[in-house]
Design an enzyme around this catalytic site. Sequence first.
Site, short mmCIF file in Angstrom:
data_model
loop_
_atom_site.label_atom_id
_atom_site.label_comp_id
_atom_site.label_asym_id
_atom_site.label_seq_id
_atom_site.Cartn_x
_atom_site.Cartn_y
_atom_site.Cartn_z
CB THR A 19 -0.87 -0.04 1.28
OG1 THR A 19 -1.50 -1.30 1.26
CG2 THR A 19 -1.84 1.09 1.32
CG ASP A 63 -7.20 -6.84 2.44
OD1 ASP A 63 -6.42 -7.41 3.22
OD2 ASP A 63 -6.96 -5.74 1.91
CB SER A 102 -6.73 -1.51 7.55
OG SER A 102 -7.10 -2.79 8.00
O1 DON Z 1 -6.71 -2.66 2.29
C1 DON Z 1 -6.00 -3.06 3.21
O2 DON Z 1 -6.25 -2.88 4.38
C2 DON Z 1 -4.69 -3.76 2.86
N1 DON Z 1 -4.82 -4.39 1.58
C3 DON Z 1 -3.58 -2.77 2.92
C4 DON Z 1 -2.25 -3.36 2.58
C5 DON Z 1 -1.11 -2.59 3.05
O3 DON Z 1 -1.22 -1.58 3.68
C6 DON Z 1 0.21 -3.17 2.75
N2 DON Z 1 1.26 -2.25 3.01
N3 DON Z 1 2.06 -2.22 3.83
#
Ligand code: DON
Length: 562
Positions: free
Chosen positions: A371, A413, A443
Amino acid sequence: MKKFFSILFIAILLANCTATKEDKVTGLIAEKAMVVSARVEASQVGSDILKKGGNAYDAMIATQLALAVVYPQAGNIGGGGFMVFRHSDGKTGALDFREKAPLSSDKDMYLDEKGNVIPGMSDFGVHSSGVPGSVAGIVEVYEKYGSLPFKELVQPAIDLARNGFKVTKNQARSFNGTRERFAKANNYKILFDAEWKEGDVVKLEELAQTLERIRDNGRDGFYKGKTADLIVNYVKELGGIITHEDLVKYKAVWRKPIEFDYKGYKITSMTLPASGGVCLAQILKSVEPYDFSKIEHNSTKYLQLLTEAERRSYADRAHYLGDIDFVNVPIDSLTSPEYIKKRMSTFSWDKATKSSDVSHGEVLGYESNETTHYSIIDQFGNAVAVTTTLNTGYGSKVYVKGAGFFLNNEMDDFSAKPGVPNVYGLLGSAANAIAPEKRMLSSMTPTIVEKDGKLKMVVGTPGGSTIITSVAQNILNVVEYDMGMQESVNKARFHHQWLPDYIRMEPRGFDSITKVNLKALGYELLERNSLIIGRVDAILVLPNGKLEGGADPRGDDAAVGF
Ligand code: DON
């Protein structure tokens, strides 16, 4: 002996001085406008668009696409994300361009014949990808709020892809460390599957051509025609399920953000399917009654209070939260002062609550009703907070043959099975079960803070389950502890998510007395040398109207502005 103690004393003094100096660090200050993102090239592209007279929405599009080139770990066109915005006139809103489950998905798709989750299937390879939303997202933003010609917003990313960008040290390590998984997820040798070193130049000609199709045809340049064919054909070759129909049907959705008051600050954050806004509201409202002038930052009491608020919120997250287009989530009840007061009534300063003793709360009723994050403020006073992702680094690792980009692994997720944690250790329930066209719970917490009707702060971060708690800590750093933006971003962070029942801590920044005290109170601590929590990129509006960037030194993040 005396000499030894004098040296020790001086050493301690010096260590403290260094810490103070480091703590007081100030980020980039700009007069009018700023972009803070995971890479300097992307922040520069966004800032250049603003300088040309573009607005924050134009810069969002250009930055998103530039990140898709120079930060392939998480920047993307094959993933999705969320944007929270605040116009200069105070109007707020949110865009959901989260991925969706493919039409032929089903709730048991990751289970074997015995009903057990098949390890690695939801988070790796072609089966882990949801239908991408990022291109629909940027086109939606453009159609509603864009000002410069669309082509001008896409072109910088095309140029970066064609002419190349320099690999950073972090990136070389990351590419090299993922080679085996790149090879396993694909049926050909992808460009990144090579030995990289800092300073190497990466040229992405296939991606440049994909971006040209987006430049010339907008959303059809991705969801139809050649790009769509390349995606669907490759997915098919690998045995996946995303079809042309999935791509054509994908739509980004404007949503009403979660808005709440914290001690006179108005906070606007993302709503479901991102759990960020609901959980942020629960956590901050849980700690709001406390007088922080009596609680030292990152002290035992501070960690206790936040941990207990986080524990209760994440227990609710696991039970209640999912895509509001599919499940009825009692958002108002979950964030109401009465409910939160009741949830925190079991908190005691004398000992840790055990997560095994905490389940989700009982709400009064269901009302009918790797992310990356970038923050932008433009010279007109518009602000956008965008968090976007492929889920884990490089997503599924599937690199679309001929099109030059990674597909996400966002299906992880979802809750593949109640009681079985995802890669972030998060649990879920029926509310977050897989269903065709449903969006998986996130998240992500892109957030905007204002005070007295004026913009104060734009903030967000990656970090999976730790996103929400990192955003909460940065808001408290600024609002309760009067920190500057860079100072706040640099501070050590911690995280609790109900289960597993431990506090994750960044190794530096918490003194040993705090740790001893917490253990004595019954808290389990998890510290790892390499552990970092989040990579916060934020902007603070200073009292004189100037902007201070907070670019996270945990990554290659950078602020650019004027
Ligand atoms: O949407 C979410 O909560 C996760 N897919 C976020 C992934 C994420 O933050 C990875 N990075 N460090």
